[in-house]
Write a protein that holds these residues in place. Structure first.
Motif, PDB file in Angstrom:
ATOM      1  N   GLN A 118       2.464   9.263  -5.391  1.00  0.00           N
ATOM      2  CA  GLN A 118       2.249   8.652  -6.161  1.00  0.00           C
ATOM      3  C   GLN A 118       2.098   6.843  -6.429  1.00  0.00           C
ATOM      4  O   GLN A 118       3.878   6.760  -5.512  1.00  0.00           O
ATOM      5  CB  GLN A 118       2.147   8.667  -7.576  1.00  0.00           C
ATOM      6  CG  GLN A 118       1.555   8.230  -9.233  1.00  0.00           C
ATOM      7  CD  GLN A 118       2.020   8.443 -10.203  1.00  0.00           C
ATOM      8  OE1 GLN A 118       1.897   9.237 -10.623  1.00  0.00           O
ATOM      9  NE2 GLN A 118       2.383   7.517 -11.294  1.00  0.00           N
ATOM     10  N   ASP A 119       0.824   6.552  -6.658  1.00  0.00           N
ATOM     11  CA  ASP A 119       0.952   4.964  -6.348  1.00  0.00           C
ATOM     12  C   ASP A 119      -0.416   4.433  -7.055  1.00  0.00           C
ATOM     13  O   ASP A 119      -0.968   4.897  -7.436  1.00  0.00           O
ATOM     14  CB  ASP A 119       1.384   4.378  -5.000  1.00  0.00           C
ATOM     15  CG  ASP A 119       2.197   3.299  -4.514  1.00  0.00           C
ATOM     16  OD1 ASP A 119       2.205   2.097  -5.417  1.00  0.00           O
ATOM     17  OD2 ASP A 119       2.373   2.793  -3.432  1.00  0.00           O
ATOM     18  N   PHE A 120       0.202   2.916  -7.345  1.00  0.00           N
ATOM     19  CA  PHE A 120      -1.006   2.551  -7.506  1.00  0.00           C
ATOM     20  C   PHE A 120      -2.525   2.319  -7.214  1.00  0.00           C
ATOM     21  O   PHE A 120      -2.601   2.688  -5.751  1.00  0.00           O
ATOM     22  CB  PHE A 120      -0.703   1.070  -7.796  1.00  0.00           C
ATOM     23  CG  PHE A 120       0.417   0.564  -8.572  1.00  0.00           C
ATOM     24  CD1 PHE A 120       0.495   1.173  -9.771  1.00  0.00           C
ATOM     25  CD2 PHE A 120       1.384  -0.939  -8.270  1.00  0.00           C
ATOM     26  CE1 PHE A 120       1.571   0.898 -10.874  1.00  0.00           C
ATOM     27  CE2 PHE A 120       2.160  -0.969  -9.184  1.00  0.00           C
ATOM     28  CZ  PHE A 120       2.766  -0.274 -10.623  1.00  0.00           C
ATOM     29  N   TYR A 121      -3.530   2.586  -7.716  1.00  0.00           N
ATOM     30  CA  TYR A 121      -4.560   2.789  -6.990  1.00  0.00           C
ATOM     31  C   TYR A 121      -4.981   2.022  -6.179  1.00  0.00           C
ATOM     32  O   TYR A 121      -5.308   2.482  -4.969  1.00  0.00           O
ATOM     33  CB  TYR A 121      -5.593   2.703  -8.174  1.00  0.00           C
ATOM     34  CG  TYR A 121      -7.340   3.339  -7.309  1.00  0.00           C
ATOM     35  CD1 TYR A 121      -7.308   4.080  -6.772  1.00  0.00           C
ATOM     36  CD2 TYR A 121      -7.604   1.519  -7.205  1.00  0.00           C
ATOM     37  CE1 TYR A 121      -8.978   4.520  -6.183  1.00  0.00           C
ATOM     38  CE2 TYR A 121      -9.774   2.123  -6.598  1.00  0.00           C
ATOM     39  CZ  TYR A 121      -9.589   3.539  -6.257  1.00  0.00           C
ATOM     40  OH  TYR A 121     -11.088   3.207  -5.070  1.00  0.00           O
ATOM     41  N   GLU A 122      -4.964   0.371  -5.923  1.00  0.00           N
ATOM     42  CA  GLU A 122      -5.291  -0.005  -5.701  1.00  0.00           C
ATOM     43  C   GLU A 122      -4.443  -0.175  -4.056  1.00  0.00           C
ATOM     44  O   GLU A 122      -4.367  -0.464  -2.870  1.00  0.00           O
ATOM     45  CB  GLU A 122      -5.031  -2.320  -5.697  1.00  0.00           C
ATOM     46  CG  GLU A 122      -6.103  -2.103  -6.749  1.00  0.00           C
ATOM     47  CD  GLU A 122      -7.894  -2.178  -6.416  1.00  0.00           C
ATOM     48  OE1 GLU A 122      -8.000  -1.539  -5.809  1.00  0.00           O
ATOM     49  OE2 GLU A 122      -8.181  -3.421  -6.842  1.00  0.00           O
ATOM     50  N   SER A 123      -2.707   0.411  -4.292  1.00  0.00           N
ATOM     51  CA  SER A 123      -2.119   0.417  -2.644  1.00  0.00           C
ATOM     52  C   SER A 123      -2.425   1.839  -2.114  1.00  0.00           C
ATOM     53  O   SER A 123      -2.613   1.678  -0.909  1.00  0.00           O
ATOM     54  CB  SER A 123      -0.432   0.957  -3.803  1.00  0.00           C
ATOM     55  OG  SER A 123      -0.206  -0.397  -4.722  1.00  0.00           O
ATOM     56  N   VAL A 124      -3.420   2.091  -3.071  1.00  0.00           N
ATOM     57  CA  VAL A 124      -3.545   3.590  -2.305  1.00  0.00           C
ATOM     58  C   VAL A 124      -4.918   3.287  -1.415  1.00  0.00           C
ATOM     59  O   VAL A 124      -4.783   3.984  -0.261  1.00  0.00           O
ATOM     60  CB  VAL A 124      -3.985   5.544  -2.827  1.00  0.00           C
ATOM     61  CG1 VAL A 124      -4.299   6.778  -2.425  1.00  0.00           C
ATOM     62  CG2 VAL A 124      -2.316   5.020  -4.015  1.00  0.00           C
TER      63      VAL A 124
ATOM     64  N   GLU B 271      -5.155   0.877  -0.082  1.00  0.00           N
ATOM     65  CA  GLU B 271      -5.484   0.035   0.984  1.00  0.00           C
ATOM     66  C   GLU B 271      -4.552   0.890   1.723  1.00  0.00           C
ATOM     67  O   GLU B 271      -4.775   0.634   2.865  1.00  0.00           O
ATOM     68  CB  GLU B 271      -4.430  -1.358   0.481  1.00  0.00           C
ATOM     69  CG  GLU B 271      -3.836  -2.323   1.775  1.00  0.00           C
ATOM     70  CD  GLU B 271      -3.736  -3.868   0.959  1.00  0.00           C
ATOM     71  OE1 GLU B 271      -2.780  -4.376   2.320  1.00  0.00           O
ATOM     72  OE2 GLU B 271      -3.435  -3.141   0.181  1.00  0.00           O
ATOM     73  N   ASN B 272      -4.062   1.550   1.587  1.00  0.00           N
ATOM     74  CA  ASN B 272      -3.374   2.428   2.630  1.00  0.00           C
ATOM     75  C   ASN B 272      -3.329   3.573   2.265  1.00  0.00           C
ATOM     76  O   ASN B 272      -3.030   4.247   2.760  1.00  0.00           O
ATOM     77  CB  ASN B 272      -1.749   1.981   2.790  1.00  0.00           C
ATOM     78  CG  ASN B 272      -1.439   0.422   2.559  1.00  0.00           C
ATOM     79  OD1 ASN B 272      -1.230  -0.107   4.168  1.00  0.00           O
ATOM     80  ND2 ASN B 272      -1.058  -0.200   2.109  1.00  0.00           N
TER      81      ASN B 272
END
Length: 255
Positions: free
Chosen positions: A64-70, A72-73
């Protein structure tokens, strides 16, 4: 139902391979068998995280991570989820750029594109709403809107955030039954004899001198706020800690 722990609770400690192995070993000693991975430093190789899980007889169900982080990476998160045999790639929060009626439709379109990329890999997309997401768009329950207009989307439900923004929490859970593969909840109960229960499970504490309720003036069971840690000393009879409102839960950044 399988109880587990979200590794993000340990941020920002897991910065190296050694720290990951040490932390996973400690979690296993506490009886943890299932984890959701979040916020392990990207410099730690995915195969090392997988090895730490295997050595401690633990399984990961999700990254799991923030949508924008996912977004981007994406490749990194997919690789980590695959290496650790996770089922769900969990994204959190509605981005600021999409907090409008039209933005929600764009968010659904983006989520569907992400799911298309996951399909050949056997991974599923899951959405973890935080408290601000429910009221992100005036006049609309944005989380309900996403669930209604994207029926293929699962939800990782955090009861703390839901409780802050939904008057009918049981109704919400019943309405989306079958689409809630993971539930985050944070509570602490201490019996009069000093036995501690976290999320309904007795906490094994071989390190304390003796069980004792000690100085406790909080209402139990106690729900630990997001981003906070409930701390107690090892000499429970005399320790002044989170059991009293004079101290309370501390910020995870202070631990």
């Amino acid at each position: 139902m399988e109880n587990g722990i979200q590794v993000s609770s340990l941020k920002p400690l897991l910065l190296t391979t050694d720290q990951v192995h040490e932390a996973f070993a400690k979690m296993r000693c506490l009886g943890c068998k299932t984890v959701q991975l979040q916020w392990i430093d990207p410099s730690v190789p995915a195969d090392e995280i997988a090895r730490a899980l295997k050595e401690n007889h633990m399984v990961s169900v999700s990254v799991q991570d923030f949508y924008e982080s996912v977004l981007e990476n994406f490749g990194y998160y997919v690789q980590l989820n695959a290496a650790t045999n996770g089922t769900w790639l969990c994204v959190s929060r509605i981005p600021e750029r999409l907090k409008s009626p039209e933005g929600l439709d764009s968010y659904i379109a983006e989520l569907r594109e992400m799911q298309k990329k996951l399909d050949p890999l056997g991974q599923k997309l899951c959405f973890h709403p935080v408290s601000g997401d429910y009221t992100a768009v005036p006049g609309i329950n944005a989380v309900e809107y996403l669930m209604e207009h994207m029926p293929e989307l699962d939800i990782c439900l955090d009861l703390y955030h839901l409780n802050r923004n939904c008057a009918d929490m049981p109704g919400f859970i019943r309405r989306w039954a079958g689409r809630i593969p993971m539930v985050h909840f944070k509570d602490c109960r201490i019996n009069p004899d000093g036995t501690v229960y976290l999320n309904g499970t007795e906490l094994q504490e071989p390190y304390i001198q003796e069980k004792a309720l000690g100085e406790c003036n909080i209402e139990l069971p106690y729900q630990v706020p997001d981003g906070k840690v409930f701390v107690m000393g090892d000499d429970r009879a005399v320790s002044l800690d989170s059991r009293t409102t004079a101290v309370g839960p501390v910020s995870s950044e202070q631990v």
